[in-house]
Scaffold this motif. Structure first.
Motif, PDB file in Angstrom:
ATOM      1  N   ARG A   1      77.346  76.216  63.063  1.00 26.99           N
ATOM      2  CA  ARG A   1      76.587  76.950  64.082  1.00 26.99           C
ATOM      3  C   ARG A   1      76.052  78.286  63.568  1.00 26.99           C
ATOM      4  N   ALA A   2      76.662  78.817  62.516  1.00 27.44           N
ATOM      5  CA  ALA A   2      76.177  80.078  61.937  1.00 27.44           C
ATOM      6  C   ALA A   2      74.816  79.899  61.274  1.00 27.44           C
ATOM      7  N   ALA A   3      74.439  78.649  61.026  1.00 22.93           N
ATOM      8  CA  ALA A   3      73.128  78.364  60.430  1.00 22.93           C
ATOM      9  C   ALA A   3      72.121  77.905  61.479  1.00 22.93           C
ATOM     10  N   SER A   4      72.458  78.075  62.742  1.00 22.03           N
ATOM     11  CA  SER A   4      71.572  77.622  63.824  1.00 22.03           C
ATOM     12  C   SER A   4      70.254  78.386  63.800  1.00 22.03           C
ATOM     13  N   PRO A   5      69.152  77.716  64.116  1.00 26.00           N
ATOM     14  CA  PRO A   5      67.869  78.435  64.202  1.00 26.00           C
ATOM     15  C   PRO A   5      67.818  79.405  65.380  1.00 26.00           C
ATOM     16  N   ASP A   6      68.741  79.218  66.334  1.00 25.10           N
ATOM     17  CA  ASP A   6      68.775  80.094  67.505  1.00 25.10           C
ATOM     18  C   ASP A   6      69.552  81.367  67.182  1.00 25.10           C
ATOM     19  N   GLU A   7      68.934  82.497  67.426  1.00 21.04           N
ATOM     20  CA  GLU A   7      69.516  83.792  67.073  1.00 21.04           C
ATOM     21  C   GLU A   7      70.826  84.070  67.810  1.00 21.04           C
ATOM     22  N   PHE A   8      70.858  83.790  69.119  1.00 21.90           N
ATOM     23  CA  PHE A   8      72.046  84.059  69.927  1.00 21.90           C
ATOM     24  C   PHE A   8      73.221  83.196  69.473  1.00 21.90           C
ATOM     25  N   THR A   9      72.923  81.963  69.116  1.00 25.08           N
ATOM     26  CA  THR A   9      73.972  81.061  68.617  1.00 25.08           C
ATOM     27  C   THR A   9      74.545  81.575  67.308  1.00 25.08           C
ATOM     28  N   ARG A  10      73.669  82.035  66.403  1.00 24.08           N
ATOM     29  CA  ARG A  10      74.139  82.567  65.119  1.00 24.08           C
ATOM     30  C   ARG A  10      75.023  83.793  65.319  1.00 24.08           C
ATOM     31  N   LEU A  11      74.594  84.668  66.202  1.00 20.51           N
ATOM     32  CA  LEU A  11      75.366  85.888  66.458  1.00 20.51           C
ATOM     33  C   LEU A  11      76.744  85.557  67.005  1.00 20.51           C
ATOM     34  N   THR A  12      76.790  84.642  67.968  1.00 18.73           N
ATOM     35  CA  THR A  12      78.079  84.257  68.553  1.00 18.73           C
ATOM     36  C   THR A  12      78.970  83.601  67.507  1.00 18.73           C
ATOM     37  N   ALA A  13      78.398  82.714  66.708  1.00 21.33           N
ATOM     38  CA  ALA A  13      79.182  82.011  65.694  1.00 21.33           C
ATOM     39  C   ALA A  13      79.738  82.976  64.655  1.00 21.33           C
ATOM     40  N   ILE A  14      78.911  83.903  64.180  1.00 23.93           N
ATOM     41  CA  ILE A  14      79.368  84.822  63.147  1.00 23.93           C
ATOM     42  C   ILE A  14      80.393  85.797  63.714  1.00 23.93           C
ATOM     43  N   THR A  15      80.280  86.104  65.000  1.00 21.71           N
ATOM     44  CA  THR A  15      81.282  86.955  65.660  1.00 21.71           C
ATOM     45  C   THR A  15      82.626  86.238  65.723  1.00 21.71           C
ATOM     46  N   TRP A  16      82.598  84.963  66.067  1.00 16.70           N
ATOM     47  CA  TRP A  16      83.826  84.166  66.084  1.00 16.70           C
ATOM     48  C   TRP A  16      84.436  84.084  64.684  1.00 16.70           C
ATOM     49  N   ILE A  17      83.587  83.854  63.688  1.00 16.86           N
ATOM     50  CA  ILE A  17      84.090  83.759  62.313  1.00 16.86           C
ATOM     51  C   ILE A  17      84.766  85.069  61.910  1.00 16.86           C
ATOM     52  N   TYR A  18      84.167  86.179  62.298  1.00 18.73           N
ATOM     53  CA  TYR A  18      84.753  87.486  61.992  1.00 18.73           C
ATOM     54  C   TYR A  18      86.160  87.602  62.565  1.00 18.73           C
ATOM     55  N   GLU A  19      86.305  87.200  63.828  1.00 18.94           N
ATOM     56  CA  GLU A  19      87.630  87.259  64.458  1.00 18.94           C
ATOM     57  C   GLU A  19      88.594  86.281  63.799  1.00 18.94           C
ATOM     58  N   PHE A  20      88.083  85.125  63.428  1.00 22.07           N
ATOM     59  CA  PHE A  20      88.942  84.121  62.778  1.00 22.07           C
ATOM     60  C   PHE A  20      89.463  84.634  61.439  1.00 22.07           C
ATOM     61  N   VAL A  21      88.578  85.282  60.676  1.00 20.74           N
ATOM     62  CA  VAL A  21      88.992  85.799  59.369  1.00 20.74           C
ATOM     63  C   VAL A  21      90.094  86.841  59.535  1.00 20.74           C
ATOM     64  N   LYS A  22      89.995  87.648  60.582  1.00 22.50           N
ATOM     65  CA  LYS A  22      91.022  88.656  60.828  1.00 22.50           C
ATOM     66  C   LYS A  22      92.323  88.052  61.340  1.00 22.50           C
ATOM     67  N   LEU A  23      92.205  86.964  62.119  1.00 20.05           N
ATOM     68  CA  LEU A  23      93.386  86.402  62.777  1.00 20.05           C
ATOM     69  C   LEU A  23      93.976  85.191  62.071  1.00 20.05           C
ATOM     70  N   GLY A  24      93.121  84.441  61.367  1.00 21.69           N
ATOM     71  CA  GLY A  24      93.524  83.115  60.886  1.00 21.69           C
ATOM     72  C   GLY A  24      94.531  83.088  59.761  1.00 21.69           C
ATOM     73  N   GLY A  25      94.445  84.086  58.860  1.00 20.17           N
ATOM     74  CA  GLY A  25      95.402  84.126  57.767  1.00 20.17           C
ATOM     75  C   GLY A  25      95.363  82.888  56.883  1.00 20.17           C
ATOM     76  N   ASP A  26      96.556  82.396  56.546  1.00 20.42           N
ATOM     77  CA  ASP A  26      96.678  81.278  55.607  1.00 20.42           C
ATOM     78  C   ASP A  26      96.005  80.003  56.104  1.00 20.42           C
ATOM     79  N   GLN A  27      95.887  79.857  57.424  1.00 20.26           N
ATOM     80  CA  GLN A  27      95.269  78.636  57.953  1.00 20.26           C
ATOM     81  C   GLN A  27      93.847  78.444  57.446  1.00 20.26           C
ATOM     82  N   LEU A  28      93.184  79.563  57.169  1.00 24.95           N
ATOM     83  CA  LEU A  28      91.765  79.485  56.807  1.00 24.95           C
ATOM     84  C   LEU A  28      91.524  79.353  55.306  1.00 24.95           C
ATOM     85  N   VAL A  29      92.568  79.434  54.499  1.00 26.33           N
ATOM     86  CA  VAL A  29      92.400  79.379  53.042  1.00 26.33           C
ATOM     87  C   VAL A  29      91.584  78.164  52.595  1.00 26.33           C
ATOM     88  N   PRO A  30      91.864  76.959  53.101  1.00 30.68           N
ATOM     89  CA  PRO A  30      91.067  75.799  52.657  1.00 30.68           C
ATOM     90  C   PRO A  30      89.600  75.861  53.092  1.00 30.68           C
TER      91      PRO A  30
END
Length: 727
Positions: A262-291
């Motif tokens: 979804r971060a590659a969506s042509p829709d600007e609002f979708t990209r913003l929301t997706a990248i915001t979620w990814i940001y939170e995931f990177v901060k919260l996910g820890g080892d789960q996100l390594v793969p």
């Protein structure tokens, strides 16, 4: 049991009447009959009544019959009251079947009937939830506004029942929801988001645990043409993100895959929301996100160059968070996958993305050098191509990466060989970026090491034209770049310092490809006598357009601070006789009409006459002290290098100048043979130069020769003429 004996014929007739009031009154009669039967406990007769209403009415080809059957089933349910649950298997399916009726009024009465049934049975209704949900999902997009309205009323009632029920199974519901999430109809989307929001609000229902099943569908709705749907989807996603932050257990992995897409969506609002979620995931996910680091990086890097500033800001913050995480390959961190993403993004059209991709390669080299070098063959060609990048920042970062790789001797050699190869196949790279690349490598990898390696490679270069151009470029960088000041200082000590001598000899081998480069090197190393020998060794073919252009550059460089020491040596012409001879030799090679000739002649005119002895001054009749200085050399002595008198003119400080001169002459002979083999190109160059008004060559037969020059010999017949100093 015959239901006809229970329900009067008049009631059955009215139940199928075209008038709603008659059908309603008949339904009330049915309600009373069923209530009486229920009180008597005669469920067989009740079953017969329901079967009659189903088979003869709800499945009738006549629309009014179907309407009557539906209102009759609802009335029967009301009559059963608390005992209705045991007959729901008969009552509900025919009503649900009517939701697909071709007649919109029948569909409307089906909604009304199910609404009344649901009000009676409440929680017992849940066993049919999936079928009811499926039916309501379709009715939410019904073509008839009245049916839609009736479906909305029923939907609200069903939601109320579900939220208060302890029999609802979210596990059974989720597959149905997942199937519906990618529909495009706006009414269905509103219906689905409404249900997701309601179910998420129920404390006993764990919607967060099933979020990966419908997350993609919610993101899909963020680009809906309806502002209301986008708002509802965004609200639902915001609520889920907040729950994720507060939850101790979240399946980050599955959702990360969705967010990356979804971060590659042509829709600007979708990209913003997706990248915001990814940001939170990177901060919260820890080892789960390594793969998933490689996939996440693949989503972040393009967003760093997004046209929308908000997306760029969040992407950069996410990138920094991700890079700050310390992991080791043993924990599942895939260095190769990260490198593959970075390599791919080096081809991005956006400079910021390419820059960050290089930062990642650099980071990996610093943290996991051994693993990165295992994948060097996969990325090396791409890194070399990046040296041609239009961005200076990218080129400098690429050089940083190359320098880091080249800390190992075998990789250093590999780098320089490929760099020379790239310069050879891409002339524009050498022209536009050569100086930048060489200077930066000299800073990162030690200038002496870089120049020695380049010289070694160019010494055996088969493409003589390229070798000449490359050497000229390296020579100009050597003479002008502040980064190479240390190298110039070392070369100035070539006659007294063993390290300087070794460097001089090392560079000499390849500098032989260019007469002007050799002369420049000798001036820098203060081997003035040898420079004079080189000048005198030149033959007619050597004095071509390219040579004169290079000579023009050298004369101008002699006026820069770099050669201040040389100009100061002219204060002692009696000591630096060979320097004077070199400068006069260069002057004699220059066309008199050229600006360089005037510059050099002006400089030589400023050599102070007070430097000479009184006897020399008395004998200087021509105003040119040079000949007088040479005339009054001490008897029996021979000047080898200026300021030094020795009896062996060929060897000094271990440098065999006679051998060096032979080396130069041999290389120039090869160049002349090569030039003769490509006469066409040589003629083109000559014609181009002849058309210039700046330089006129006396030997050109096409132009009239001035009378004053008619008696001059067209070329030198030997390297020494009468009166020339023996060297």
């Amino acid at each position: 049991m015959d239901a006809l004996s229970v329900i009067p014929a008049a009631v059955l007739r009215n139940l199928s009447d075209k008038l709603y009031e008659k059908r309603k009154n008949a339904a009330l009669e049915v309600e009373g009959i069923v209530k009486t039967l229920a009180a008597a406990g005669d469920h067989d007769k009740i079953t017969a009544v329901i079967n009659l209403l189903t088979t003869e009415y709800t499945f009738s080809p006549q629309a009014n019959h179907r309407k009557g059957g539906l209102i009759g089933l609802a009335a029967a349910t009301v009559g059963l009251t608390s005992e209705a649950s045991q007959h729901l298997e008969q009552i509900v399916p025919p009503v649900l079947n009517s939701f697909a009726d071709q007649d919109s009024r029948v569909r409307y009465y089906a909604c009304e009937a199910l609404y009344n049934i649901a009000k009676v049975v409440r929680g017992d209704f849940i066993v049919f939830f999936n079928q009811i949900f499926d039916a309501l999902c379709k009715l939410s997009a019904d073509s008839d506004a009245n049916v839609q309205s009736a479906a909305h009323l029923l939907d609200r009632l069903v939601k109320d029942i579900v939220t208060e029920s302890d029999q609802f199974s979210i596990e059974e519901f989720i597959p149905l929801l997942r199937e519906r999430m990618n529909v495009l109809n706006p009414y269905v989307r509103q219906f689905l988001v409404g249900w997701i929001t309601v179910l998420d609000s129920v404390p006993d229902i764990d919607m967060l645990g099933f979020l990966p099943d419908f997350l993609d569908g919610l993101f899909n709705m963020l680009s809906d043409s309806s502002h209301e749907i986008r708002q509802q989807a965004d609200s639902a996603l915001s609520e889920f993100l907040q729950e994720i932050k507060n939850s101790p257990s979240v399946d980050y992995g599955r959702m990360a895959e969705i967010l990356v897409q979804r971060a590659a969506s042509p829709d600007e609002f979708t990209r913003l929301t997706a990248i915001t979620w990814i940001y939170e995931f990177v901060k919260l996910g820890g080892d789960q996100l390594v793969p998933y680091y490689a996939d996440i990086l693949g989503a972040i890097l393009p967003c760093i160059s997004d046209k929308e500033e908000k997306i760029r800001v969040v992407a950069r913050e996410t990138n920094e968070e991700l890079r700050a995480i310390q992991v080791v390959p043993a924990e599942g961190f895939d260095v190769g996958a990260i490198l593959s993403i970075a390599r791919r993004q080096l081809s991005s059209e956006w400079e910021s993305t390419r820059v960050e991709a290089l930062h990642w390669i650099s980071t990996l080299l610093n943290r996991h050098r051994a693993e990165v070098l295992n994948f060097l063959n996969d990325i090396f060609d791409t890194l070399l191509k990046a040296l041609s990048d239009p961005s200076d920042e990218v080129v400098l970062l690429v050089l940083d990466v190359h320098a880091c790789i080249a800390k190992d001797p075998q990789h250093f050699r590999h780098l320089v060989v490929f760099l020379v190869h790239n310069f050879r196949v891409d002339n524009s790279l050498l022209e536009k970026r050569g100086a930048l690349i060489i200077r930066r490598l000299c800073v990162l990898l030690d200038a002496e090491r870089v120049y020695r390696e380049l010289s070694m490679i160019l010494e055996g270069e088969a493409d003589l034209d390229f070798a000449s151009i490359m050497v000229q470029a390296l020579n100009l960088i050597l003479l002008t770049s502040s980064e190479l000041a240390g190298l110039r200082s070392l070369l100035k000590q070539s006659l007294v310092n063993p390290t300087g001598k070794d460097l001089f000899v090392s560079l000499y081998a390849s500098w032989c490809h260019s007469p002007m480069a050799i002369i420049s090197l000798c001036l820098l190393a203060q081997t003035y006598q040898h420079a004079s020998s080189v000048i005198l060794s030149l033959v007619e073919e050597d004095i071509n357009v390219k040579f004169l252009v290079q000579l023009d550059k050298l004369v101008r460089l002699l006026e820069t601070p770099i050669f201040a020491y040389l100009r100061l040596q002219l204060l002692e012409p009696g000591r630096y006789i060979w320097l004077l001879k070199v400068l006069y030799g260069l002057l004699m090679l220059l066309p008199q009409q050229s600006a360089a000739f005037k510059i050099l002649r002006t400089r030589l005119k400023t050599v102070p006459p007070s430097s000479f002895s009184g006897e020399q001054m008395k004998q200087t009749s021509s105003g040119n002290p040079y000949s007088q200085i040479l005339h009054h050399m001490p008897s029996g002595s021979q000047v080898i290098e200026d300021g030094d008198v020795n009896h062996d003119a060929n060897v000094h400080n271990g440098i065999n100048f006679a051998s060096r001169l032979q080396q130069f002459e041999h290389m120039q002979h090869q160049h002349r043979m090569h030039s003769k083999s490509s006469q066409a190109q040589s003629r083109n160059n000559s014609t181009s130069y002849s058309s210039s008004k700046e330089v006129q060559r006396p030997e050109e037969a096409r132009r009239p020769m001035p009378t004053s020059e008619m008696n001059k010999p067209p070329s030198r017949s030997s390297r020494r003429g009468p009166g020339q100093l023996q060297v």
